[in-house]
Design a protein around this motif. Structure first.
Motif, mmCIF file in Angstrom:
data_model
loop_
_atom_site.group_PDB
_atom_site.id
_atom_site.type_symbol
_atom_site.label_atom_id
_atom_site.label_comp_id
_atom_site.label_asym_id
_atom_site.label_seq_id
_atom_site.Cartn_x
_atom_site.Cartn_y
_atom_site.Cartn_z
ATOM 1 N N TYR A 89 -8.264 11.770 4.484
ATOM 2 C CA TYR A 89 -9.022 10.633 5.021
ATOM 3 C C TYR A 89 -8.334 9.333 4.605
ATOM 4 O O TYR A 89 -8.188 8.399 5.384
ATOM 5 N N ALA A 90 -7.904 9.318 3.347
ATOM 6 C CA ALA A 90 -7.259 8.104 2.835
ATOM 7 C C ALA A 90 -5.952 7.845 3.580
ATOM 8 O O ALA A 90 -5.664 6.710 3.971
ATOM 9 N N ARG A 130 0.827 -1.221 0.000
ATOM 10 C CA ARG A 130 0.000 0.000 0.000
ATOM 11 C C ARG A 130 0.851 1.256 0.000
ATOM 12 O O ARG A 130 0.323 2.363 -0.027
ATOM 13 N N LEU A 183 -9.415 3.315 11.011
ATOM 14 C CA LEU A 183 -10.543 3.340 10.077
ATOM 15 C C LEU A 183 -11.691 4.145 10.651
ATOM 16 O O LEU A 183 -12.292 4.980 9.978
ATOM 17 N N TYR A 184 -11.974 3.863 11.911
ATOM 18 C CA TYR A 184 -13.073 4.573 12.538
ATOM 19 C C TYR A 184 -12.748 6.063 12.641
ATOM 20 O O TYR A 184 -13.603 6.919 12.393
ATOM 21 N N SER A 195 -6.595 6.434 7.009
ATOM 22 C CA SER A 195 -7.148 5.074 7.076
ATOM 23 C C SER A 195 -6.158 4.029 6.593
ATOM 24 O O SER A 195 -6.464 2.854 6.544
ATOM 25 N N ILE A 196 -4.955 4.424 6.221
ATOM 26 C CA ILE A 196 -4.019 3.484 5.609
ATOM 27 C C ILE A 196 -3.246 2.665 6.643
ATOM 28 O O ILE A 196 -2.628 1.659 6.322
ATOM 29 N N SER A 197 -3.349 3.066 7.913
ATOM 30 C CA SER A 197 -2.546 2.401 8.948
ATOM 31 C C SER A 197 -2.994 0.955 9.168
ATOM 32 O O SER A 197 -4.082 0.560 8.763
ATOM 33 N N ALA A 201 -10.829 7.750 10.653
ATOM 34 C CA ALA A 201 -10.946 8.336 9.318
ATOM 35 C C ALA A 201 -12.398 8.564 8.955
ATOM 36 O O ALA A 201 -12.759 9.598 8.385
ATOM 37 N N PHE A 202 -13.261 7.599 9.314
ATOM 38 C CA PHE A 202 -14.672 7.764 8.946
ATOM 39 C C PHE A 202 -15.292 8.936 9.695
ATOM 40 O O PHE A 202 -16.039 9.730 9.118
ATOM 41 N N ARG A 225 -6.529 -0.971 13.350
ATOM 42 C CA ARG A 225 -7.890 -0.873 12.805
ATOM 43 C C ARG A 225 -8.640 0.348 13.314
ATOM 44 O O ARG A 225 -9.597 0.794 12.704
ATOM 45 N N ARG A 226 -8.188 0.892 14.434
ATOM 46 C CA ARG A 226 -8.916 2.054 14.964
ATOM 47 C C ARG A 226 -8.806 3.259 14.033
ATOM 48 O O ARG A 226 -9.613 4.160 14.077
ATOM 49 N N LEU A 281 -10.135 14.748 1.248
ATOM 50 C CA LEU A 281 -10.331 13.355 0.830
ATOM 51 C C LEU A 281 -9.021 12.584 0.907
ATOM 52 O O LEU A 281 -8.976 11.456 1.390
#
Lengths: 114, 488, 492
Positions: C148-149, C109, C160-161, C152-154, C163-164, C157-158, C145
């Motif tokens: 945010y990406a 990634r 993701l939340y 969320s790339i880490s 970033a959202f 998993r937290r 944008l």
């Protein structure tokens, strides 16, 4: 009459508030995203309403248009729609990964797992 | 050599010493030789500037400008010169003492100790030579930060806790009050330079002046005006040379020095005595003198007793300043000098006792004077100076301060001085008495004689200086007269 | 001539090379590319700064369509100053990023990260550069944008939340800005910021304009994480890869502060926003809240990243405070703090990056005695922290001095009290880390010798920023000098 004459703006406000309400009230992340979409749509309508001139025509392929609607808001909104779609796409992508990572897309359940 | 360059060299010497000491990390003898040599060099430089000031010059040096209105600027005047002379002389004495103490007690991290000590001296010289409030503030903060590792030197839980109190009070008061007051002064006067006659004379609003004075009095936490005094006893966890030089001389003296300097050159005594109706500084410092003396009387730990005695002696300086007549300000400056030599002797003696016998409590000192006659003899002289008995320097300063108090007919100040003199006698003389005239408690075997030679040499020298200052106060008086010329 | 096209090159170069990263599909190559691109944009920014520092502004009509019909890029001293900050942070951080990013995210990634990074850079530069209100919105969204990406790339998993959450709040904020632009267009029929400001003169007091200002302020407040609309920031900074936190902390929020200043001073007008609508009073209350809340929260954190995140909220409060004093000096203080805070926070986050690279943790409770094992990193953190507190001779001191001076001159005593009080709080949270690092018994896990020390480039980047803290604390012609010039230009 004036209030009714501005019905499109009322629609904008109604949609805007519905969108915000959905974002705040729902735990489901997809529904939140839908809320965002409704919210953005209301702004698109706001812009398009601004450009509309009653009786005006589109100033396309004619030199003689005396009364025409401003084309600029439409152009802007095309761009804004693109931005909106990107946001939705990215949001959905994140939701998919959240589902894989947490096994749920309910806000309250995720927060318990944090 | 131009005087500006001399100022610069005086600042560079301790700074260069830090680098060299760090390089000589693995060679203790070389390291200590560097410390001693740079201390000697500093004395030579500082005392070669002295004649210039005695001739009435005030050489200055603009180092650089951070932005307009914020300059690093040095300027010499009698008070700063006096302070620089004390600090540089005592650095040498204290270095000799430190060598004996640090080796005698097998302290760890000795290189770090000498490095930060040199930085502390560097900032003390910076404070002494500062030509404006901004420069003073910068070096004041460097002094706080550089002494923090010295206070926590032992690395124990106690040391960390003491360090936290130390740093917490000094940094927060300076940033909260001192910095605000400086910026306020800058806004009001459009400058922060120390000028003869003050820079705030055009301010018509008396309440602003009084508020500023209050901000300065409490912002300069190093002056230990109650209730901002807690850091001083907390800092006693440090090794004795640190307590001696920094918490009896450099740090606390930087505090009272700043107050005297600000009252003399930012406000001007004339301005303050015109507008001050309730002389709160006088009462606050008077209260501090008495309360601190009472606490000292009740403390059994020797260093703690000395710490509270320092607090009360510092307030002497503040009170003398608050009397606001030239003679008392002269007394304040004299007291800075007298207390420096007296108190460092006492701390040296406390460290000497600790090194030789491991004792820290007053109640354990019975009969120790017979084993350690030099140490306790010096201690006795230091005590006399604290009390203000001739033939010691403490007498001179108290004399001037009393004279000032009589001039403005402040019976409050007179009473405070009388009571505190009694209290001083009450907490110092019993120690001397017990040490020399009481039998040692049998189970409490008294030690192995005197402390190492460097320690004894150092403390005898400072005790001697206390007497010399009384007998030959010519040079000191010369500087002090210049100072009174500036403030009257 | 190429030099005439510098303004557009500044924005377009990263934009073009972002997809190239995706085509390359290779982490290392993408890193080289991203580093090269950010160096080039940095050079362009320097060139732009030198050409406008004399006082002559550059305007660049995109595609030859002259404003107000076409989109215009406008470079004045404020723009160039912001460009310098963004590009300096971007260039140093991305060059240092390679090993640290490789250790924190999946290797397949990596190229996506560099693509997102370049897009983010495009967006940030565009926001600063553009003279068109709608274009500003588009660039804000490009920047958002991509961030945010990046968050969320880490692997954690937290993220993701986080970033959202940021996505939802950020989109609402951007939409508010869009509404504001729409309303402004409705009353004036133009989108060019300078044209707008001319035309607003006649219609200033209509409800539409007032509503536009309110929507804009709220939108920007969300984006710039101005208290109490900061909720996305702590999680975003804590759970994203540390390089991303570094970059975001150094640039993103600053750019939105820029947008706020630009709209208030160049578009709505100082007189209208402050004297008629008393926006400054509102901002002042929010800023004081931010300063106190951020500092107090920071004291309570165990994660250094989260601690720095809350400290950022407090520092953003300082910037807003400067604006809200509504004097030339206050504005200068705010602008200087934008610069200084970038330098401070990047230094602090980079030292955290070194620690995380080696020990894979940023919890203070697990890092006791770390100064024994990472002496340089700890010293760097110490200096960064001193600058954050505002100790003299560091960059942080200069802007704090200006801020207090501005409060005094404007007669806001209460602000002085709040500023100094929060400085005390900042001592507490900086000292919490320093004390753990220097004076606690070393944790056993840390003495493990198998850990790999942080890469050299990361250290070099860290040293650059720590030295910058000292340099800009003594030689202030760039931060304070330009900030004062800009403030003078905007107010008069």
């Amino acid at each position: 009459m004036e209030i009714l004459g501005l019905f499109n703006y009322w629609a904008v406000i109604f949609l805007m508030m519905s969108g915000l309400y959905i974002i705040i009230a729902h735990d489901n992340l997809v529904k939140k995203l839908i809320g965002i979409n409704i919210f953005q749509t209301s702004i698109f309508i706001l812009f398009i309403s601004l450009g509309k001139v009653s009786g005006g025509t589109a100033p396309v392929l004619t030199e003689s248009a005396q009364l025409y609607s401003s084309p600029l808001p439409h152009v802007l909104i095309l761009t804004a729609i693109v931005v909106g779609i990107s946001t939705t796409a990215l949001g959905l992508a994140i939701i998919i990964r959240i589902y894989k990572a947490f096994g749920t897309i309910e806000d309250n359940e995720i927060q318990q797992e944090l | 050599m131009s005087s500006g360059n001399l100022i610069l060299i005086a600042l560079i010497i301790p700074l260069a010493a830090t680098v060299l000491i760090a390089l000589a990390n693995k060679l203790p003898n070389l390291r200590e030789a560097i410390t001693l040599l740079s201390a000697v060099a500093l004395i030579i430089v500082v005392y070669s500037i002295l004649p210039l000031v005695l001739d009435g010059n005030s050489p200055g040096l603009l180092l650089f400008e951070i932005f307009p209105g914020l300059e690093i600027y040095f300027e010499l005047e009698p008070l700063g010169m006096l302070f620089a002379c004390i600090a540089s002389l005592l650095w040498l004495i204290n270095s000799i003492y430190s060598i004996g103490y640090m080796r005698g007690n097998n302290e760890s991290n000795q290189t770090r100790f000498y490095i930060f000590f040199a930085i502390a001296i560097f900032s003390t010289i910076g404070v002494a030579f500062a030509g404006n409030l901004v420069t003073l503030f910068i070096f004041y903060e460097v002094l706080t930060l550089s002494t923090y590792p010295l206070v926590t030197h032992k690395g124990t839980q106690d040391a960390i806790h003491g360090g936290r109190v130390y740093l917490g009070i000094l940094l927060s008061t300076s940033i909260c009050f001192f910095l605000s007051a400086i910026i306020w002064t800058n806004v009001l006067a459009d400058t922060t330079d120390f000028k003869t006659g003050g820079i705030l004379n055009h301010v018509n609003d008396n309440s602003i002046i009084l508020l500023l004075l209050l901000l300065y009095a409490y912002g300069i936490g190093k002056a230990a005006l109650m209730p901002m005094h807690k850091w001083l006893p907390a800092a006693m966890v440090a090794p004795t040379p640190v307590s001696a030089l920094l918490h009896a001389v450099a740090v606390v003296k930087a505090g009272v020095f700043s107050i005297v300097k600000i009252v003399s050159y930012i406000f001007s005594p004339a301005l303050l005595s015109d507008i001050i109706e309730l002389n709160f500084l006088l009462y606050l410092s008077g209260a501090t003198i008495i309360i601190a003396s009472i606490i000292a009387l009740k403390s059994d730990n020797l260093k703690r007793r000395l710490a509270y005695s320092t607090i009360s002696q510092l307030s002497y300086v503040i009170m003398a300043t608050a009397i606001l007549v030239p003679i008392s300000i002269m007394g304040a400056a004299m007291h800075i000098l007298a207390h420096a030599f007296g108190k460092i002797t006492l701390f040296f003696a406390a460290g000497s006792i600790y090194t030789a016998s491991g004792k820290t409590k007053v109640s354990e000192l019975d009969g120790i004077g017979r084993a350690m006659p030099w140490t306790m003899g010096a201690f006795a002289i230091g005590s006399l100076s604290m009390i203000g008995v001739p033939p010691t320097a403490g007498f001179l300063s108290k004399w001037f301060i009393l004279q000032g108090a009589f001039t403005i007919e402040s019976w409050f100040a007179v009473t405070v001085i009388v009571i505190s003199t009694l209290l001083n006698a009450a907490y110092f003389l019993p120690i001397v008495y017990m040490a020399f005239f009481k039998e040692a408690k049998s189970h409490n075997t008294i030690s192995n004689g005197e402390a190492p030679l460097p320690i004894v040499l150092a403390l005898c020298f400072t005790a001697l200086m206390t007497i010399v200052l009384f007998l030959y106060p010519v040079y000191a008086m010369q500087i002090l007269t210049l100072l009174t010329g500036n403030v009257s | 001539m190429l030099s005439n096209h510098l303004p557009i090159l500044q924005v377009v170069i990263p934009l073009i090379f972002a997809p190239v990263c995706v085509i390359l599909r290779n982490g290392t190559l993408s890193w080289v590319l991203a580093s090269l691109v950010s160096c080039i944009t940095f050079i362009i920014a320097c060139l732009l700064l030198t050409s406008v520092s004399g006082g002559n502004n550059i305007t660049y009509a995109l595609g030859g369509w002259v404003a107000p019909a076409g989109i215009e890029y406008h470079v004045d001293l404020l723009t160039a100053y912001m460009l310098l900050i963004i590009n300096a942070v971007a260039a140093v951080v991305v060059i240092a990023a390679r090993e640290s990013m490789a250790s924190e995210i999946a290797s397949d990634r990596l190229y996506l990260f560099y693509a997102a990074f370049l897009l983010n850079l495009t967006g940030l530069l565009g926001v600063v550069m553009t003279g068109d209100a709608f274009n500003l919105f588009v660039f804000i969204e490009i920047a958002s944008l991509s961030s945010y990406a990046m968050i969320s790339i880490s692997r954690d998993r937290r993220c993701l939340y986080a970033a959202f959450k940021y996505l939802i709040l950020g989109t609402i904020g951007a939409s508010f800005i869009l509404i504001s632009v729409g309303l402004l267009y409705a009353v004036t029929g133009t989108l060019n910021i300078f044209d707008l400001s001319d035309r607003l003169g006649n219609v200033e007091n209509t409800n539409t304009v007032i509503t536009a200002l309110i929507f804009f302020t709220i939108g920007i407040a969300i984006k710039a994480a101005i208290f109490p609309l900061h909720l996305w920031l702590p999680d975003a900074y804590t759970y994203s890869p540390v390089i991303v936190s570094t970059f975001l902390a150094g640039t993103t929020t600053k750019v939105f502060i820029y947008a706020l200043i630009r709209f208030i001073y160049s578009l709505f007008g100082y007189e209208f926003s402050f004297n008629q609508l008393v926006l400054n009073d509102l901002l002042m209350i929010l800023a004081c809240g931010a300063v106190l809340y951020g500092s107090i929260q920071a004291i309570r954190q165990d994660s250094i990243k989260r601690l720095l995140a809350y400290s950022s909220i407090a520092q953003i409060g300082y910037m807003v405070l400067g604006i809200s004093i509504a004097t030339e000096l206050g504005l200068a203080a705010s602008l200087a703090h934008v610069f200084n805070h970038a330098v401070i926070k990047v230094a602090l986050f980079l030292s955290v990056a070194c620690i995380i690279y080696r020990y894979n943790t940023e919890m203070i409770s697990q890092l006791h005695g770390i100064s024994k094992f990472m002496p340089y990193t700890s010293a760097c953190f110490l200096f960064g922290g001193l600058s954050l507190i505002g100790i003299p001779l560091t960059a942080g001191f200069t802007s704090k001095w200006l801020l207090i001076q501005a409060s005094f001159s404007a007669g806001y005593w209460s602000l002085v009290i709040i500023i100094v009080f929060s400085s005390i709080l900042s001592i507490l949270y900086v000292w919490k880390v320093v004390e753990a690092a220097y004076f606690k018994t070393p944790a056993v896990e840390l003495s493990n010798n198998n850990t790999q020390n942080a890469p050299r480039l990361l250290y070099i980047a860290l040293f650059i920023f720590v030295l910058a803290n000292l340099y800009f604390g003594t030689e202030t012609s760039v931060n304070i000098g330009f900030a004062k010039d800009i403030a003078y230009g905007l107010v008069n």
